[in-house]
Scaffold this active site. Structure first.
Site, mmCIF file in Angstrom:
data_model
loop_
_atom_site.group_PDB
_atom_site.id
_atom_site.type_symbol
_atom_site.label_atom_id
_atom_site.label_comp_id
_atom_site.label_asym_id
_atom_site.label_seq_id
_atom_site.Cartn_x
_atom_site.Cartn_y
_atom_site.Cartn_z
ATOM 1 N N ASP A 135 -8.960 -10.143 -10.350
ATOM 2 C CA ASP A 135 -9.560 -10.115 -9.014
ATOM 3 C C ASP A 135 -10.593 -11.235 -8.945
ATOM 4 O O ASP A 135 -11.434 -11.366 -9.831
ATOM 5 C CB ASP A 135 -10.220 -8.767 -8.743
ATOM 6 C CG ASP A 135 -10.569 -8.587 -7.269
ATOM 7 O OD1 ASP A 135 -11.410 -9.375 -6.762
ATOM 8 O OD2 ASP A 135 -10.024 -7.670 -6.631
ATOM 9 N N ARG A 162 0.800 -6.184 1.270
ATOM 10 C CA ARG A 162 1.120 -6.853 2.528
ATOM 11 C C ARG A 162 2.385 -7.681 2.360
ATOM 12 O O ARG A 162 2.594 -8.325 1.336
ATOM 13 C CB ARG A 162 -0.027 -7.788 2.952
ATOM 14 C CG ARG A 162 -1.223 -7.057 3.569
ATOM 15 C CD ARG A 162 -0.878 -6.486 4.941
ATOM 16 N NE ARG A 162 -1.990 -5.782 5.548
ATOM 17 C CZ ARG A 162 -2.185 -4.477 5.456
ATOM 18 N NH1 ARG A 162 -1.361 -3.742 4.737
ATOM 19 N NH2 ARG A 162 -3.196 -3.898 6.082
ATOM 20 N N ASP A 180 7.205 -1.735 -0.347
ATOM 21 C CA ASP A 180 6.827 -0.915 0.807
ATOM 22 C C ASP A 180 6.516 -1.795 2.011
ATOM 23 O O ASP A 180 6.410 -1.305 3.127
ATOM 24 C CB ASP A 180 5.602 -0.060 0.450
ATOM 25 C CG ASP A 180 5.233 0.915 1.564
ATOM 26 O OD1 ASP A 180 6.141 1.630 2.044
ATOM 27 O OD2 ASP A 180 4.050 0.963 1.958
ATOM 28 N N GLU A 228 8.639 -7.769 8.931
ATOM 29 C CA GLU A 228 8.602 -6.428 9.518
ATOM 30 C C GLU A 228 8.565 -6.562 11.038
ATOM 31 O O GLU A 228 7.908 -7.475 11.551
ATOM 32 C CB GLU A 228 7.360 -5.669 9.035
ATOM 33 C CG GLU A 228 7.408 -5.298 7.564
ATOM 34 C CD GLU A 228 6.211 -4.452 7.127
ATOM 35 O OE1 GLU A 228 5.670 -3.700 7.977
ATOM 36 O OE2 GLU A 228 5.819 -4.539 5.956
ATOM 37 N N HIS A 241 6.954 0.827 4.745
ATOM 38 C CA HIS A 241 5.515 0.683 4.969
ATOM 39 C C HIS A 241 4.845 2.040 5.188
ATOM 40 O O HIS A 241 4.209 2.299 6.216
ATOM 41 C CB HIS A 241 5.247 -0.233 6.167
ATOM 42 C CG HIS A 241 3.891 -0.892 6.108
ATOM 43 N ND1 HIS A 241 3.637 -2.120 6.673
ATOM 44 C CD2 HIS A 241 2.716 -0.488 5.563
ATOM 45 C CE1 HIS A 241 2.363 -2.449 6.481
ATOM 46 N NE2 HIS A 241 1.791 -1.457 5.813
ATOM 47 N N GLY A 280 2.725 3.481 2.703
ATOM 48 C CA GLY A 280 1.746 3.680 1.646
ATOM 49 C C GLY A 280 0.667 4.689 1.983
ATOM 50 O O GLY A 280 0.310 5.536 1.159
ATOM 51 N N ALA A 281 0.126 4.615 3.195
ATOM 52 C CA ALA A 281 -0.959 5.515 3.592
ATOM 53 C C ALA A 281 -0.465 6.755 4.324
ATOM 54 O O ALA A 281 -1.271 7.571 4.769
ATOM 55 C CB ALA A 281 -1.944 4.762 4.480
#
Length: 320
Positions: A176, A244, A268, A273, A291, A293-294
């Protein structure tokens, strides 16, 4: 005060807002009609997830907007800086869905190492006629325990992935640009926990040393991973993108899957898209989700409640 939750909101979030005097509208308005609907119905707060885009045109066209809320982590579907220039509050819920996304990463990982994505396609077609050959085809799975999990992007979701990986007995390495050392707390059901300190490394080391790689970075210009990066990786690496679309070069991914450089992928999110490339959708070595994930009940409940609390707090501050 009226709120348009154009991509939906959890019942708990809606109830909390209504208890505090807000009118919550959950009508789904087409993208091109959003500005008109906001002005016609005197909407003060617009809540979206990933489907609705809130660009400069909507911001300019809707002077009555006070708050734009994103139910989720990324804000790449909102022109955040421009909205704030116009004195519009922009809020999000970065912590609410981290565990849900992390669990989906491992759903794809377990699927990939045991060929479930392909088995679930083939068993309905050939399970009654070719059971033994299918059994043989899927007999070379591997375990996650003891393998090296490489995490690119060590924010909230990356750290949630690390917690699960550590709990499974995996070695975790991470990269990171903005995070150095991070202490990962792994909690158990009975209140016990362990802390594991992880020091982030250059991204090239993640590519070279990981058995599996999971991506958790925001949208950006250009690819994070393309042919050059695949060439650095171990032969047979598995890769997951639940971050993303557009950070992973899908053409290079398909080539790497076909050559055996990459053993499997879990996607995902996609470059195109909501119409992903057909060669990606049909590839036998890719585990696919649309998509989501959440998209767990628990995460959506937390997201709705957190958005409601932020809106209530902001409006109280403005009115005082």
């Amino acid at each position: 005060m009226k709120i348009l939750a154009n991509d939906g909101i959890s019942l708990s979030g809606k109830q909390k807002l209504e208890e505090n005097g807000f009118e919550v509208i959950t009508t789904k308005v087409a993208q091109e009609q959003v500005a008109n609907y906001i002005n016609k119905n005197d909407i003060s707060v617009l809540l979206v997830r990933s489907a609705t885009k809130v660009r400069k045109d909507i911001i300019d066209a809707c002077p009555g907007l006070k708050i734009i809320g994103r139910g989720g982590v990324g804000l790449d579907n909102i022109d955040v800086a421009y909205a704030r220039q116009k004195d519009i509050h922009v809020i999000s819920t970065p912590a609410s869905s981290s565990d849900s996304v992390a669990e989906l990463v491992f759903a794809h990982l377990f699927t990939g190492v045991r060929f479930l994505h392909d088995a679930n396609r083939m068993m309905p077609l050939e399970g009654d006629s070719s059971f033994e050959s299918l059994k043989k085809a899927y007999a070379n799975g591997i375990e996650l325990r003891g393998k090296t999990m490489g995490i690119v992007g060590f924010g909230r979701i990356g750290r949630a992935v690390a917690r699960i990986a550590l709990g499974l007995g995996m070695r975790v390495i991470a990269s990171d640009k903005f995070v150095g050392n991070s202490e990962i707390r792994v909690d158990f059901y009975n209140g016990q926990f362990i802390n594991v300190e992880i020091t982030t490394e250059p991204i090239e080391d993640i590519f070279k040393h990981s058995d599996f790689i999971s991506l958790h970075v925001p949208a950006q210009d250009g690819y994070l991973i393309s042919k050059q990066e695949f060439d650095m990786m171990k032969d047979g690496v598995g890769i997951i993108n639940a971050a993303r679309g557009g950070i992973l070069d899908e053409v290079a991914l398909v080539d790497a899957l076909d050559s055996g450089k990459v053993s499997f992928a879990g996607l995902d999110v996609f470059e195109e898209e909501p119409k992903p490339a057909i060669q990606v959708l049909m590839h036998p070595k890719i585990s696919l989700t649309p998509h989501i994930g959440a998209a767990t009940l628990e995460a959506q409940d937390r997201i709705g409640t957190e958005l409601a609390e932020q809106i209530i707090s902001l409006m109280k501050t403005e009115n005082n």
